[in-house]
Design an enzyme around this catalytic site. Structure first.
Site, PDB file in Angstrom:
ATOM      1  N   HIS A 171      -3.396  -5.126   1.419  1.00 15.68           N
ATOM      2  CA  HIS A 171      -2.624  -5.995   2.333  1.00 15.68           C
ATOM      3  C   HIS A 171      -2.608  -7.080   2.968  1.00 15.68           C
ATOM      4  CE1 HIS A 171      -2.795  -1.529   3.834  1.00 15.68           C
ATOM      5  NE2 HIS A 171      -3.564  -1.526   3.048  1.00 15.68           N
TER       6      HIS A 171
ATOM      7  N   CYS B 283       1.055  -1.267   0.051  1.00 17.01           N
ATOM      8  CA  CYS B 283      -0.421   0.095  -0.158  1.00 17.01           C
ATOM      9  C   CYS B 283       0.589   1.180  -0.102  1.00 17.01           C
ATOM     10  CB  CYS B 283      -1.023  -0.068   1.746  1.00 17.01           C
ATOM     11  SG  CYS B 283      -2.376   1.232   1.004  1.00 17.01           S
TER      12      CYS B 283
ATOM     13  N   GLU C 146      -1.184  -8.857   4.863  1.00 20.78           N
ATOM     14  CA  GLU C 146      -1.692  -9.002   6.659  1.00 20.78           C
ATOM     15  C   GLU C 146      -2.917  -9.029   6.994  1.00 20.78           C
ATOM     16  OE1 GLU C 146      -0.690  -6.134   5.203  1.00 20.78           O
ATOM     17  OE2 GLU C 146      -1.314  -4.657   6.487  1.00 20.78           O
TER      18      GLU C 146
END
Lengths: 763, 232
Positions: B204, B88, B206
């Site tokens: 993302h 990002c 994570e």
């Protein structure tokens, strides 16, 4: 800005007393102090105040800071309980969730600034509530927003709505706190007074809760964060007055937010608190430096001496008056031991934040400020905090809803066509995805359920310490609720229904309420009928808090939401935090695959239309019909049954949704989130009309969706129900049908979908 | 061999903590925070440039951060083959620092977008391409400036050199405009450098790593390949 040197008060000149002769009445009016209040000030001081002192009184004695109209009623709330760690009066309330893991939370209004400048008003609303939470040492993990705007066709509504949503998104996304839920309603009552209520929830260890006390004579008072400008001077007094419609352009008092600075402030603050470098800490929120220093001194029974010339400024020639009352954002006030200054300064420098010493803690019990050789302010703290006049404002009983002949409703619906009525209701209450997709919902990696489902958001605490104590999967459900049309129709029951609504949403996730924050938005308290609404709402809510065992732990009052003499509907917004013991077994509140549908409804209590969505769709008078009856035995039994059921292993209940606005039909349609599903419902209506069964609203009623693997579902505990009944009402099936069938009423599937999806279409 | 992953933290980074948690909780890998003012990366097996709003996105997302002292060192180490993953805002910083080609503009809709998307793995020769195979992954995005832009010759190079890793797609892997959330050129969601050791992507991973959350676990597939590139 000059470097701080210890001030010797003896060398300072007294400041000039204000001139009471020319234009004094106008000056008092500008400060929103009555001449009676001014006389009390003079009597208590034994002298005429200075201009700066008048400003300080104006802020501290404002409705916003002193709660002078609401305080006698707020005492009625239950504020203690087995889960409560910190109750009202601090920056935020704290409840215990599991082990030593607690959550700090609060909801606060930012209505007046948001109406004038919606982007910055809403953004700084988010910033302010975050600071209330993290200045207690809590790390913010979730934000929610409850928004109320005027009717969709009002010319100002699209602008206010779009800008407020953008402001909330920009701020929350940048600080890195997920926006996980909230609510948004459009109603003509908010045409000239929108509501922006922001809530923040933070995680904190019970042993590390930090409070705003200015303790220890000789300790330094430290200024941290952005420099001070003229923005927001008089914010607190503005929030304590009504609008006249020509005020729309008054932007000078609006604060501008900087979420980047706020992010640094969060990290820096949590770091210095963790390192034990700070004695007391408070956000410079409403009434800025004045309220933060006075409140911190007041709590500790101490005094504070500040050199205003040490305050970092972003603009030239700021007067002491402006320095005292500026509401520039992203600023904190700290009290520290002198020996800790070098280490504190070094840590704050690491975060590239400006900090400086601006004063010391004294034992005088006085709030004293020097500027350019003069003692500009010299006031006893207790006069500012405790001696503000408290008003037992007169109230006059207003109108409440009256019973309605259901036959009239039936024929009204028939005239418009039941399908058209349903589609209109859907358009009113439909899909909020276009709002929520502008908010980061996932940052923090705790979001089990976000805002997209319409049920209570659920967050996994994901904490290693409680995991070691066998609560690895403990989480929280957060519900916000307020049904202003119920509250206008019947303030006492309406406010109780708001708390019940929050409890229903939390129960549907298998949770139970730990505590609530309230944000009481009302009109002008000097209007006796409005004051009655306020009193009734508080009493109704207080009773509900006791019945449901959900105490109030923090809150805020926003009065004078009035324009040109018209007050908003009473809007006691609630935010409830509940515990979810195991986030692995939480039912959804929407359905995407075939299910059997069951209804848990009261066995004796009848559905009602008063204040409901059908009434507003049919443009009925707000007082026509009565609000859902609250039979506490039925409500509590229903909530307990649902909580237990929702905690079962997956499969028992795939989805649970409480029946809310618009009744069963709207709840079912909202629940269904796959275009391939077809709704087929048939149930015994007894003596009730179709309209009562499908549009009527209850205090506590739920839909359960379960996979149709078993022949007949026997829900755990269902046989013991005394006040509620459970029945199978139909299915959501995967097939090629073009229409839903609800007991003979056929709805085109495509139309349902488009109306639901176009809910935020303003044309 | 060093088993730590370095995570560069800029003022305004806000996904650093999530990444540290995921590396620890899912992979039992520990992290070292690398300060943006530092001029040395230290001894780490790989570096992650996390998401966030470095410098509040002032000027342009990633523009100010790309000039921080640590970036010179990062460029040098990346040149020597150190695995670098930019997510990002991290991706934005890597393009601003010219560690990856192209640039990230404001979303076509001019709005911030948070939703889950499907990502089709493209053909290429990097270790990522090899380990991800033909998978179609589901991950959340959350950004205001994810509209990947590159000129025609640059795009051709990306294709020819097999540098495109992810394209926004349908669940079944159709990469048409309909499934492009932000207007990015050729639906591009993530690219590598020519050597394949530097990866930048808008989604993302994570946030798609804990199975109890509503965002799935497909992010693990990518993080696992990053860690194997780091020889962890």
């Amino acid at each position: 800005m000059t470097h701080y040197n210890l001030i010797d008060i003896k060398n300072l000149e007294a400041s000039d007393a204000i001139d009471e002769s020319q234009g004094f009445e106008a000056l008092l009016k500008k400060h929103k102090l009555s001449s009676d209040e001014y006389q009390i000030i003079k009597k208590n001081l034994g002298r005429t105040p200075s201009y700066s002192e008048l400003g300080v009184f104006s802020a501290m004695w404002s409705e916003h800071c002193s709660y002078k109209s609401s305080r006698p009623h707020l005492k009625k709330f239950p504020v203690t309980g087995e889960h409560v760690v910190v109750g009202p009066g601090e920056n935020a309330g704290v409840v215990r969730v599991a082990g030593d893991q607690c959550v700090a939370f609060k909801m606060e209004s930012h209505n007046h600034p948001s109406y004038i400048e919606p982007f910055h008003g809403a953004a700084t609303g988010v910033g302010g509530i975050l600071r209330d939470v993290f200045c207690m040492g809590a790390r913010p993990i979730a934000n929610l927003n409850c928004l109320r705007f005027g009717k969709k066709t009002h010319p100002r509504t699209p602008y206010l709505f779009k800008q407020a949503v953008k402001g909330i998104g920009d701020y929350g996304n940048c600080v890195g706190v997920p926006t996980v839920g909230g609510s948004i309603h459009f109603d003509a009552t908010y045409d000239a007074n929108c509501l922006v209520n922001a809530m923040s929830v933070g995680l904190i260890d019970a042993n590390k809760i930090f409070k705003g006390f200015a303790t220890g004579k000789g300790n330094y008072v430290v200024y941290l964060g952005s420099a001070t400008g003229r923005d927001g001077v008089h914010g607190a007094t503005m929030a304590s007055d009504s609008f006249a419609s020509q005020d729309q352009g008054e932007k000078s008092t609006i604060q501008v937010g900087d979420p980047f600075r706020e992010k640094l402030l969060i990290e820096a603050t949590l770091s210095v608190l963790e390192k034990g470098l700070v004695v007391g800490l408070q956000d410079m929120g409403a009434a800025g430096l004045t309220s933060s220093s006075v409140e911190m001194a007041g709590r500790a029974g101490n005094g504070i001496l500040i050199d205003l010339s040490c305050i970092p400024v972003r603009t030239q020639n700021m007067t002491p008056y402006e320095l005292l009352l500026s509401e520039s954002q992203e600023r904190m006030l700290m009290v520290i031991e002198p020996g800790k200054w070098p280490e504190l300064k070094a840590e704050l420098d690491q975060w590239e934040l400006e900090s400086c010493i601006i004063g010391i803690v004294t034992e005088t019990g006085r709030f004293q400020c020097s500027f350019a050789g003069k003692l500009e302010v010299d006031l006893p703290v207790n006069i500012l905090t405790d001696m503000a006049p408290i008003y037992e404002r007169p109230f006059k009983e207003g109108r409440v809803g009256e019973p309605l002949d259901t036959k009239g409703i039936v024929s009204n619906v028939k005239e418009r066509g039941v399908e058209a009525v349903i589609l209109n209701m859907l358009k009113d209450i439909g899909d909020k995805t276009p709002i929520f997709r502008q908010y980061d919902q996932h940052i923090g990696t705790k979001t089990v359920f976000g805002p997209d489902e319409g049920g209570a958001p659920v967050l996994w605490l994901r904490d290693h310490e409680i995991a070691n104590n066998g609560e690895e999967f403990a989480g929280i459900a957060i519900a916000t609720a307020c049904h202003e049309r119920y509250c206008k129709n019947n303030p006492r029951t309406g406010a109780a229904l708001a708390l019940i609504q929050a409890a229903r949403k939390i129960a549907s996730r298998g949770g139970f309420g730990l505590g609530a924050t309230d944000c009481l938005n009302f009109g002008n308290p000097q209007v006796p009928e409005v004051m009655w609404e306020f009193k009734e709402c508080v009493e109704g809510l207080a009773d509900a808090c006791t019945r449901l065992n959900i105490p109030i732990v923090s809150g805020n009052v926003s009065l004078y939401n009035e324009t040109d003499g018209v007050s908003i509907y009473p809007t006691p917004m609630l935010g409830v935090v509940g515990k979810v013991p195991d986030i692995r077994f939480v039912p959804a509140s929407t359905v995407t695959k075939p299910v059997d549908l069951y209804l848990v409804s009261p066995s004796k209590v009848k559905p009602q239309f008063g204040g409901g969505l059908l009434g507003s769709t049919l443009s009925l008078d707000i007082y026509s019909g009565i609000v859902p009856e609250v039979d506490w035995e039925q409500v509590l039994e229903g909530l307990n049954f649902i909580t237990t059921l929702a905690r079962q292993q997956p499969g028992e209940a795939l989805a649970v949704r409480d029946v809310g606005s618009g009744g069963l039909i709207i709840t079912l349609l909202e629940m269904m989130r796959s275009p391939d599903l077809t709704l087929d419902v048939k149930m015994s209506q007894g003596a009730l009309s179709w309209e009562s069964v499908y549009f009527g609203e209850y205090a506590a009623c739920f839909v359960i969706a379960t996979t149709s693997s078993g022949a007949t579902h026997k829900f755990l505990g269902a046989s013991a129900l005394k006040h509620n009944q459970i029945q199978k009402i139909g299915t959501m099936a995967e097939n090629n049908a073009q229409e839903h069938n609800i007991d003979g009423v056929r709805l085109n599937k495509k139309q349902v979908l488009t109306h639901f999806q176009n809910a935020l279409n303003f044309n | 061999m060093n088993k730590k992953i370095g995570i560069i933290r800029f003022p305004g980074s806000n996904c650093d903590r999530d990444m540290i948690d995921v590396l620890h909780d899912i992979y039992q890998v520990s992290s070292a925070i690398i300060d943006y003012r530092s001029t040395s990366i230290g001894s780490v097996a790989g570096v992650i440039v996390p998401g966030g709003f470095s410098y509040g996105d002032y000027l342009r997302a990633g523009a100010l951060a790309s000039h921080a002292p640590i970036m010179l060192e990062l460029a040098q180490q990346a040149g020597k083959g150190l695995p670098v993953l930019g997510i990002c805002n991290g991706f934005q910083i890597l393009t601003e620092a010219r560690l990856l080609p192209g640039t990230l503009l404001k979303n076509k809709t001019r709005q911030f977008i948070c939703e889950t998307v499907y990502l089709k793995v493209e053909k290429g020769s990097s270790l990522y391409h090899k380990s991800l195979g033909q998978a179609c992954l589901n991950m959340p995005i959350a950004h205001g400036e994810g509209n990947y832009a590159i000129d025609d010759s640059g795009l051709k190079k990306l294709h020819d050199q097999g540098q495109i890793l992810f394209k926004y797609a349908s669940k079944s892997g159709v990469t048409s405009e309909e499934f492009n959330p932000n207007g990015s050129r050729a639906n591009i969601a993530g690219i590598t450098n020519k050597q394949g050791n530097v990866l930048g992507l808008m989604p993302h991973p994570e946030r798609a790593s804990y199975e109890r959350l509503n965002t799935g676990v497909d992010g693990r597939v990518l993080l696992s390949s990053f860690l194997s590139l780091c020889a962890i």
